[in-house]
Design a protein around this motif. Structure first.
Motif, PDB file in Angstrom:
ATOM      1  N   PRO A  38     -42.661   7.194 -15.703  1.00  0.00           N
ATOM      2  CA  PRO A  38     -42.612   8.299 -16.668  1.00  0.00           C
ATOM      3  C   PRO A  38     -41.874   7.945 -17.957  1.00  0.00           C
ATOM      4  CG  PRO A  38     -41.109   8.696 -14.841  1.00  0.00           C
ATOM      5  CD  PRO A  38     -41.964   7.529 -14.454  1.00  0.00           C
ATOM      6  N   ARG A  39     -41.093   6.877 -17.936  1.00  0.00           N
ATOM      7  CA  ARG A  39     -40.379   6.480 -19.150  1.00  0.00           C
ATOM      8  C   ARG A  39     -41.324   5.943 -20.217  1.00  0.00           C
ATOM      9  NH1 ARG A  39     -35.938   2.905 -16.013  1.00  0.00           N
ATOM     10  NH2 ARG A  39     -37.908   2.232 -15.064  1.00  0.00           N
ATOM     11  N   THR A  40     -42.580   5.676 -19.831  1.00  0.00           N
ATOM     12  CA  THR A  40     -43.574   5.179 -20.795  1.00  0.00           C
ATOM     13  C   THR A  40     -44.398   6.315 -21.396  1.00  0.00           C
ATOM     14  OG1 THR A  40     -45.335   4.885 -19.143  1.00  0.00           O
ATOM     15  CG2 THR A  40     -43.765   3.063 -19.424  1.00  0.00           C
ATOM     16  N   HIS A  62     -33.905  14.745 -12.095  1.00  0.00           N
ATOM     17  CA  HIS A  62     -34.428  16.115 -12.078  1.00  0.00           C
ATOM     18  C   HIS A  62     -35.062  16.519 -13.403  1.00  0.00           C
ATOM     19  CE1 HIS A  62     -34.825  20.412 -11.606  1.00  0.00           C
ATOM     20  NE2 HIS A  62     -34.021  20.608 -12.632  1.00  0.00           N
ATOM     21  N   PHE A  63     -34.352  16.327 -14.523  1.00  0.00           N
ATOM     22  CA  PHE A  63     -34.862  16.835 -15.794  1.00  0.00           C
ATOM     23  C   PHE A  63     -36.081  16.049 -16.260  1.00  0.00           C
ATOM     24  CE2 PHE A  63     -30.526  18.525 -15.763  1.00  0.00           C
ATOM     25  CZ  PHE A  63     -30.821  19.866 -15.988  1.00  0.00           C
ATOM     26  N   ARG A  64     -36.090  14.756 -16.043  1.00  0.00           N
ATOM     27  CA  ARG A  64     -37.281  13.981 -16.393  1.00  0.00           C
ATOM     28  C   ARG A  64     -38.454  14.408 -15.515  1.00  0.00           C
ATOM     29  NH1 ARG A  64     -35.939   8.166 -16.051  1.00  0.00           N
ATOM     30  NH2 ARG A  64     -35.145   8.331 -18.174  1.00  0.00           N
ATOM     31  N   ALA A  65     -38.201  14.629 -14.228  1.00  0.00           N
ATOM     32  CA  ALA A  65     -39.264  15.083 -13.327  1.00  0.00           C
ATOM     33  C   ALA A  65     -39.804  16.437 -13.759  1.00  0.00           C
ATOM     34  CB  ALA A  65     -38.738  15.154 -11.893  1.00  0.00           C
ATOM     35  N   LEU A  66     -38.897  17.330 -14.139  1.00  0.00           N
ATOM     36  CA  LEU A  66     -39.301  18.677 -14.524  1.00  0.00           C
ATOM     37  C   LEU A  66     -40.145  18.673 -15.793  1.00  0.00           C
ATOM     38  CD1 LEU A  66     -39.203  21.753 -14.386  1.00  0.00           C
ATOM     39  CD2 LEU A  66     -36.945  21.662 -15.455  1.00  0.00           C
ATOM     40  N   TYR A  67     -39.677  17.987 -16.823  1.00  0.00           N
ATOM     41  CA  TYR A  67     -40.404  18.016 -18.091  1.00  0.00           C
ATOM     42  C   TYR A  67     -41.674  17.175 -18.039  1.00  0.00           C
ATOM     43  CZ  TYR A  67     -36.856  20.850 -20.250  1.00  0.00           C
ATOM     44  OH  TYR A  67     -36.029  21.901 -20.561  1.00  0.00           O
ATOM     45  N   ALA A  68     -41.667  16.108 -17.246  1.00  0.00           N
ATOM     46  CA  ALA A  68     -42.906  15.348 -17.055  1.00  0.00           C
ATOM     47  C   ALA A  68     -43.955  16.219 -16.381  1.00  0.00           C
ATOM     48  CB  ALA A  68     -42.645  14.093 -16.234  1.00  0.00           C
ATOM     49  N   ALA A  69     -43.542  16.963 -15.359  1.00  0.00           N
ATOM     50  CA  ALA A  69     -44.482  17.858 -14.673  1.00  0.00           C
ATOM     51  C   ALA A  69     -44.999  18.933 -15.622  1.00  0.00           C
ATOM     52  CB  ALA A  69     -43.805  18.499 -13.464  1.00  0.00           C
ATOM     53  N   ASP A  70     -44.109  19.517 -16.405  1.00  0.00           N
ATOM     54  CA  ASP A  70     -44.518  20.530 -17.392  1.00  0.00           C
ATOM     55  C   ASP A  70     -45.557  19.976 -18.359  1.00  0.00           C
ATOM     56  OD1 ASP A  70     -43.489  23.115 -17.160  1.00  0.00           O
ATOM     57  OD2 ASP A  70     -41.506  22.505 -17.847  1.00  0.00           O
ATOM     58  N   ALA A  71     -45.276  18.780 -18.901  1.00  0.00           N
ATOM     59  CA  ALA A  71     -46.172  18.193 -19.899  1.00  0.00           C
ATOM     60  C   ALA A  71     -47.515  17.828 -19.291  1.00  0.00           C
ATOM     61  CB  ALA A  71     -45.507  16.960 -20.518  1.00  0.00           C
ATOM     62  N   LEU A  72     -47.492  17.265 -18.085  1.00  0.00           N
ATOM     63  CA  LEU A  72     -48.739  16.862 -17.438  1.00  0.00           C
ATOM     64  C   LEU A  72     -49.582  18.072 -17.053  1.00  0.00           C
ATOM     65  CD1 LEU A  72     -47.237  13.958 -15.354  1.00  0.00           C
ATOM     66  CD2 LEU A  72     -49.067  13.704 -17.043  1.00  0.00           C
ATOM     67  N   GLU A  73     -48.928  19.135 -16.604  1.00  0.00           N
ATOM     68  CA  GLU A  73     -49.676  20.364 -16.301  1.00  0.00           C
ATOM     69  C   GLU A  73     -50.279  20.967 -17.565  1.00  0.00           C
ATOM     70  OE1 GLU A  73     -47.268  21.761 -12.268  1.00  0.00           O
ATOM     71  OE2 GLU A  73     -46.959  22.849 -14.153  1.00  0.00           O
ATOM     72  N   ALA A  74     -49.539  20.901 -18.676  1.00  0.00           N
ATOM     73  CA  ALA A  74     -50.071  21.406 -19.942  1.00  0.00           C
ATOM     74  C   ALA A  74     -51.298  20.620 -20.373  1.00  0.00           C
ATOM     75  CB  ALA A  74     -49.000  21.343 -21.025  1.00  0.00           C
ATOM     76  N   ALA A  75     -51.363  19.347 -19.980  1.00  0.00           N
ATOM     77  CA  ALA A  75     -52.518  18.503 -20.317  1.00  0.00           C
ATOM     78  C   ALA A  75     -53.655  18.660 -19.322  1.00  0.00           C
ATOM     79  CB  ALA A  75     -52.084  17.041 -20.375  1.00  0.00           C
TER      80      ALA A  75
END
Length: 287
Positions: A38-40, A62-75
């Motif tokens: 997810p860092r990429t 936690h926060f990287r997991a949360l915002y990655a999930a948010d962004a991927l769901e938005a996509a």
């Protein structure tokens, strides 16, 4: 991530025992997947790009997991566990309130906005009690306090922490229990198995040296663990149960990006957690 639309992505910045086993299980089942750190990743708001249909979120932070999930769901991706489940289960207060809303037993808990209010809450709950960070794992910064003087010292330390979130104080009763707790693995609404976790201290985290031993999966364990996972919206969860000295069970935590090495090694070939996760992901992809 590339321009082609993959059906499945395993998202993790650290490939640990669990991620290796899950990817091996996917390969054995012939399921194509892509590993992504997810860092990429970056996502532009309001811009949809080709991406995965399904993402297994194994990011440790936690926060990287949360915002990655948010962004991927938005996509347009489906994320397991979802951003909503990560938001609830990754925050102890949100977990507590979600459990109570479903009538699931959990230790008496309070949230305080200041140290003074926390001391009042501790007096009401009673000592000994536990002060915990809202977000965190492996038992870090979880402190048992046996009286007001000790609580004052701990709260002074908390006040000196740099993060404003640290100053919101989560306190909980200390359940009188045996020298063990229980971890139940839930995948796709089914309990796979359970372990007793024994430790040399009051925190029975495997990361702190606790030892996992097989626990017969009783229907009351199953019902409570499955209900707790559903309460936070998690497809895949490690549910921590405490049994008090009278045999009553309460739910302590629900872990959304659960580490399962202790349970897997305790059960050996009798249970294959990674294969169950792989089967669940394949079923979600096919749905």
């Amino acid at each position: 991530m590339g321009s082609d639309r993959r059906s499945l992505v395993v998202l993790a910045s650290r490939v640990r025992y669990e991620e290796k086993r899950i990817m091996a299980a996917l390969e054995r089942r012939g399921a194509g997947y892509e590993y992504v750190d997810p860092r990429t990743l970056f996502t532009r708001a309001g811009v949809t790009r080709p991406g995965p249909e399904l993402v297994l979120n194994r990011e440790v932070g936690h926060f990287r997991a949360l915002y990655a999930a948010d962004a991927l769901e938005a996509a347009g991706a489906t994320v397991v566990n979802s951003a909503a489940a990560t938001r609830v289960s990754g925050d102890k207060w949100h977990t507590s309130t979600a459990l109570l809303e479903r009538g699931i037993p959990t230790p008496t808990t309070a949230l305080a906005m200041t140290s003074e209010a926390a001391l009042d809450a501790l007096e009401e709950i009673g000592y000994p009690a536990v002060i915990k960070p809202l977000v965190g794992s492996w038992g870090r910064l979880v402190t048992r306090v046996t009286g007001r003087e000790m609580a004052v010292a701990v709260l002074e330390h908390i006040e000196a922490l740099p993060s404003p979130q640290s100053h919101v104080i989560y306190v909980q009763e200390l359940v009188r229990k045996a020298d063990r707790d229980l971890r139940v693995l839930v995948v796709g609404g089914k309990a796979l198995g359970a372990t007793y976790r024994h430790g040399n201290e009051w925190r029975t985290n495997v990361a702190r040296g606790a030892v996992s031993k097989p626990c017969p999966l009783h229907p009351r364990h199953t019902r409570l663990a499955v209900a707790a996972a559903a309460a936070v919206g998690a497809d895949i969860a490690g549910v921590d149960l405490i049994e008090d000295r009278d045999g009553r069970l309460t739910v302590l935590e629900v872990n959304d990006r659960v580490e399962f090495r202790g349970l897997q090694e305790a059960h050996g070939a009798a249970i294959d957690v990674a294969d169950a996760v792989a089967a669940h992901l394949i079923a979600v992809t096919a749905a």
